[in-house]
Every structure is written in C-alpha cells, then in structure tokens.
Write an enzyme that holds these catalytic residues in place. Structure first.
Site, PDB file in Angstrom:
ATOM      1  N   HIS A  29      -3.331   4.626  14.588  1.00 17.40           N
ATOM      2  CA  HIS A  29      -4.627   4.517  13.923  1.00 17.40           C
ATOM      3  C   HIS A  29      -4.503   3.546  12.763  1.00 17.40           C
ATOM      4  O   HIS A  29      -3.415   3.070  12.436  1.00 17.40           O
ATOM      5  CB  HIS A  29      -5.128   5.883  13.441  1.00 17.40           C
ATOM      6  CG  HIS A  29      -4.164   6.634  12.583  1.00 17.40           C
ATOM      7  ND1 HIS A  29      -3.042   7.260  13.095  1.00 17.40           N
ATOM      8  CD2 HIS A  29      -4.130   6.861  11.248  1.00 17.40           C
ATOM      9  CE1 HIS A  29      -2.381   7.842  12.125  1.00 17.40           C
ATOM     10  NE2 HIS A  29      -3.018   7.612  10.981  1.00 17.40           N
TER      11      HIS A  29
ATOM     12  N   HIS B 252       0.850  -1.183   0.000  1.00 18.51           N
ATOM     13  CA  HIS B 252       0.000   0.000   0.000  1.00 18.51           C
ATOM     14  C   HIS B 252       0.890   1.239   0.000  1.00 18.51           C
ATOM     15  O   HIS B 252       1.744   1.401   0.875  1.00 18.51           O
ATOM     16  CB  HIS B 252      -0.899  -0.034   1.252  1.00 18.51           C
ATOM     17  CG  HIS B 252      -1.808   1.149   1.394  1.00 18.51           C
ATOM     18  ND1 HIS B 252      -3.084   1.149   0.884  1.00 18.51           N
ATOM     19  CD2 HIS B 252      -1.635   2.344   1.985  1.00 18.51           C
ATOM     20  CE1 HIS B 252      -3.661   2.308   1.170  1.00 18.51           C
ATOM     21  NE2 HIS B 252      -2.793   3.048   1.839  1.00 18.51           N
TER      22      HIS B 252
ATOM     23  N   HIS C 170      -6.283  12.139  13.869  1.00 17.09           N
ATOM     24  CA  HIS C 170      -5.259  11.291  14.458  1.00 17.09           C
ATOM     25  C   HIS C 170      -4.020  12.161  14.602  1.00 17.09           C
ATOM     26  O   HIS C 170      -3.351  12.480  13.619  1.00 17.09           O
ATOM     27  CB  HIS C 170      -4.993  10.064  13.579  1.00 17.09           C
ATOM     28  CG  HIS C 170      -6.243   9.266  13.337  1.00 17.09           C
ATOM     29  ND1 HIS C 170      -6.644   8.882  12.077  1.00 17.09           N
ATOM     30  CD2 HIS C 170      -7.176   8.797  14.197  1.00 17.09           C
ATOM     31  CE1 HIS C 170      -7.786   8.203  12.174  1.00 17.09           C
ATOM     32  NE2 HIS C 170      -8.119   8.138  13.455  1.00 17.09           N
TER      33      HIS C 170
ATOM     34  N   HIS D 183      -0.593   2.477  11.568  1.00 12.47           N
ATOM     35  CA  HIS D 183       0.631   3.273  11.635  1.00 12.47           C
ATOM     36  C   HIS D 183       0.524   4.399  12.660  1.00 12.47           C
ATOM     37  O   HIS D 183      -0.553   4.785  13.097  1.00 12.47           O
ATOM     38  CB  HIS D 183       0.997   3.834  10.259  1.00 12.47           C
ATOM     39  CG  HIS D 183       0.012   4.807   9.674  1.00 12.47           C
ATOM     40  ND1 HIS D 183      -1.245   4.464   9.268  1.00 12.47           N
ATOM     41  CD2 HIS D 183       0.133   6.124   9.396  1.00 12.47           C
ATOM     42  CE1 HIS D 183      -1.875   5.503   8.766  1.00 12.47           C
ATOM     43  NE2 HIS D 183      -1.054   6.537   8.840  1.00 12.47           N
TER      44      HIS D 183
ATOM     45  N   GLU E 181      -3.103  14.084  11.140  1.00 12.08           N
ATOM     46  CA  GLU E 181      -3.995  13.743  10.029  1.00 12.08           C
ATOM     47  C   GLU E 181      -5.458  14.004  10.411  1.00 12.08           C
ATOM     48  O   GLU E 181      -6.005  13.348  11.292  1.00 12.08           O
ATOM     49  CB  GLU E 181      -3.822  12.273   9.645  1.00 12.08           C
ATOM     50  CG  GLU E 181      -2.419  11.907   9.202  1.00 12.08           C
ATOM     51  CD  GLU E 181      -2.284  10.441   8.834  1.00 12.08           C
ATOM     52  OE1 GLU E 181      -3.292   9.713   8.912  1.00 12.08           O
ATOM     53  OE2 GLU E 181      -1.177  10.018   8.480  1.00 12.08           O
TER      54      GLU E 181
END
Length: 440
Positions: free
Chosen positions: A375, A296, A369, A339, A345
């Site tokens: 999260h 990803h 977050h 992560h 964020e």
C-alpha cells in the site's frame, strides 16, 4: 439518559495511570481511612475491589480500584443470551482476504429505527483468540438514541472508543465522561458504562484482550513528547441512588452478549480509590515528533497508546494518530512511502482529508492493509509530492486521521467484506506511471 442533565459541568482527575481517590461531595468522608475493607464502611456502603491484573504481578503493573457502593454488583438476576447480529470476537469462521480494502463512511441509523450503542455495534475485523485472551477486534458503532436504564461491561478486554460524529455522554461506575470527536476514551475490562447521545452518532472501537493500554516508552526522545501523562483525564466520583427500576446489565463474555435484570442503578459508587479507571484524552494535545532533516519517519512516532505483547517491542495493538504538523524534510518524498509491513494497518478518518489519499477516503470511512499487503499513496499524491517545491509546509491542517496497528493477522468478517465496501479502491494505484530510464 434523562437523569444526566449537563455533561459540560464535569470535573476530572489528571495523569495517566495514577493512584487516585475520589468521593461524591454529597457524601463527605465516604472513603475509609487507613484500610480498604472495614467491618462497616461509612454511610452503610459496601466495599468492592475491581482487579484489572493478577494479584501477584509486580507492583508497578498492578491495576486495581476499590469501589464503595450502595449495593455490590453481584446483586442481579441470572444472565440470559442477547443477540447482537453483526458483532463477533470469533474469526475462525471467516475466509482470509489479502486485498487492500476501503470502506465508505459507515451508515447512520435510519430515522425510523431507534438504535442504541450496544445494538449499533458492528465488527469489521480482528485476530487472535478471545478465550485464550490474546488478540484484538476492530468494530464500528452507529447509534441514534441513548442507552436508557441499560449498561454494558466487557468481560473480555478493553474498549478504546474513537467518536467520529456526535459526542458521547458516558456514565461509568467511576463518574461521568463527555467525549467529543477528536477525543478518545478507554473503558477498561469489566467496568460498567452507559452511553447517551444527542442524535445520530458513529465512530470506531479498538478492542484488546489479555492486555491493557499503556503509554509507549520514549527511549531516545527523552522525558517529554507524544502523549503526555498529565493530559489523560479520569472522572471524579458521581452516583445515583435509584431503586424500583428495571435496569438491564449487558455482559460481553467470550465474544457473546448476555443480559441480566436488576432493580437498581449500577452507577451507585459513592467513592473510589485506585489506578484502574476509565480515562479520556484529547488528540489535539499530542506533541508531534518528526524529522527536521530528511526521509519520512516510521508511523511509530505518532503512537498515543500501545497494548504490548509478551515479545519486547511488538504490540498486540498500537493506537496511532496523524495530527496537523509541519513538514520540512529536505530532498525527500514526504508522504508515506510505498511499503509492505509485517503489521496489519486499519486506518480511520475523524475529520478532514488524509494527505496521502484525498479522494475516496472520507470521514467515517476506513481502510485495511493486511499483513504484507502492499500500500501507499495514490497516483495523484505520488505525482504531486514528487514535483512539489520542498519548502516548509503545513501538513494535515483541519484533519485528524488515525491507525489501529497490530502484529496479528486480521480476518475480515463476511458482512464487512460485502457491505459498504469501496470495490474501486484498487484503482487508486492503477494510473501509476512507469518513470524508469535506462540512463543515470
């Protein structure tokens, strides 16, 4: 704004950061030829320069526009303080909160209350220093009536506005802009604008001060991809000549609001030229870059605009989207991995559902977050993605979510810590199972 009859019949100039010139066709040849400030401007207009950068920055970084207007913007009565109770750019008075936070959809005004765009501003979080001009703030807006004979300008920084419900009909000194959900608009520092709506409307605002938004560098991606410069649109010149009115000019200065009265419309710019303008962008035009092998990718591949800091590669703020796309990664857990991050964020949802959290994260809502707060996908998403057949599949069809990401540590306002909060957010991860086996 009753004087704006049809925002559908608009013209735009295309290309991010270009030098443009535009004049209202009702006054041909209004732009001076060969110089910026002649002794007498055509049509008896005043010349006024609007600077978005220091005079002596390198030429490639210089941002300025010349406006040719019926009256200069200096003509107004003194500013008086104006209270917007739940707006702030000063975050030193609020206690830190490291928890994962999620908010339910931001409420719309009650039908019995008339709220315009300015009155409907509500600060969620932010960081940095407004006076030192280094920082950001994240706001919601929620309104149900137009700004009538009223405009706003932000002396502190740029507004990036993300409508979630209801189109915004924005009149600026440069012309008119129609901004619908799944489009964004940037109103740079100092530009006066007024917002008209046709009913209950809400959305999100990312404010940056001390820097302007720009396109991210593409590096190894090459010449094409992500948001293409030609898809950014700025309005053509449009003016109104209205005297004998009580027009209120709202200034946001050092995080506080002030209001001044003048007897004419500020939208009296007959012609302009320059590269410091408001602009809009349709998020559906974004060219997605993604893996075609494994793993990803970092969300930076979805960056639409960035507001860089003085540290190379580190942003005061990035505006990132997660549009519909294909997922084809092999032998990979395809949703975002768990992560912790040295960035903060803030996520919002315009339409549809976000693939990593299909439950409590709803259009008009948001999550935060903070720096190094862990999260990732909820338990249901993890189990499903861990066992899915890995074939090419569409991701996020009918959806548009976004992220405001910052290198600054976010402070949440007191009202955002208690109002509209989903206090059960932490429970999204509590059902995660232990899958460990002490064998290969």
């Amino acid at each position: 704004m009753a004087h704006v009859k049809d925002f559908k019949q608009l013209e735009y100039l295309s290309g991010f950061g270009n030098e443009f010139k535009s004049e209202d066709p009702r006054c041909p040849n209004a732009l001076p030829v060969g110089q910026n400030s002649p002794q007498k401007c055509p049509y008896g207009l005043y010349a006024e320069q609007l600077s978005g950068s220091a005079f002596t920055v390198p030429r490639k970084d210089n941002k300025r526009s010349w406006l040719y207007r019926i009256r200069p913007s200096v003509q107004h009565k003194p500013f008086e303080p104006l209270q917007i109770p739940k707006f702030t750019n000063r975050f030193s008075d609020f206690a830190p909160n490291p928890n994962q936070l999620r908010w339910n959809p931001f409420p719309l005004p009650d039908d019995s209350t008339l709220v315009d765009f300015v009155e409907g501003l509500h600060t969620v979080c932010g960081g940095g220093d407004i006076v030192a001009r280094n920082g950001i703030a994240i706001h919601n807006y929620s309104c149900n009536v137009s700004m009538h004979d009223r405009c706003l300008y932000n002396a502190d920084g740029d507004f990036l506005i993300v409508p979630q419900q209801g189109a915004l009909k924005i009149t600026t000194e440069f012309g008119r802009i129609l901004v619908e959900p799944q489009e964004i608009v940037v109103i740079p520092q100092g530009i006066r604008f007024s917002v008209a709506v046709d009913g209950p409307s809400r959305g999100y605002i990312l404010e940056v001060y001390g820097v302007h938004f720009q396109l991210p560098d593409l590096g190894p991606i090459g010449a094409n991809g992500l948001a293409n410069p030609r898809d950014f649109l700025t309005p053509v010149a449009w003016f109104e000549d209205r005297d004998g009115v009580t027009f209120r000019v709202v200034s946001k200065y050092q995080g506080a609001f002030f209001e001044a009265i003048q007897d004419h419309s500020p939208f009296d710019v007959v012609a302009w030229h320059g590269n410091y303008t408001p602009f809009k962008y349709d998020l559906r035009r974004f060219m997605v870059i993604n893996t075609v092998s494994f793993d990803h990718c970092d969300p930076s591949i979805f960056t639409v605009l960035t507001a860089p800091s003085t540290r190379p590669g580190v942003a005061i703020a990035d505006f990132v989207i997660f549009p519909p796309r294909w997922g084809v990664a092999e032998n990979t857990f395809r949703p975002p991995y768990y992560h912790r991050n040295c960035m903060s964020e803030y996520m919002g949802l315009i339409v549809g559902t976000y693939e990593a959290k299909e439950g409590g994260f709803r259009p008009g809502g948001a999550s935060l977050h903070s720096m190094m707060t862990p999260h990732g996908p909820d338990a249901a998403c993890f189990e499903k993605a861990s066992n899915d057949e890995l074939r090419p599949q569409r991701v996020a069809d009918g959806t548009m979510s976004f992220m405001f990401e910052s290198s600054l540590s976010m402070v949440v306002t007191d009202w955002a810590n208690r109002e509209n909060v989903d206090f059960n957010y932490f429970k999204d991860w509590m059902p995660l199972k232990k899958h460990f086996r002490n064998t290969p």
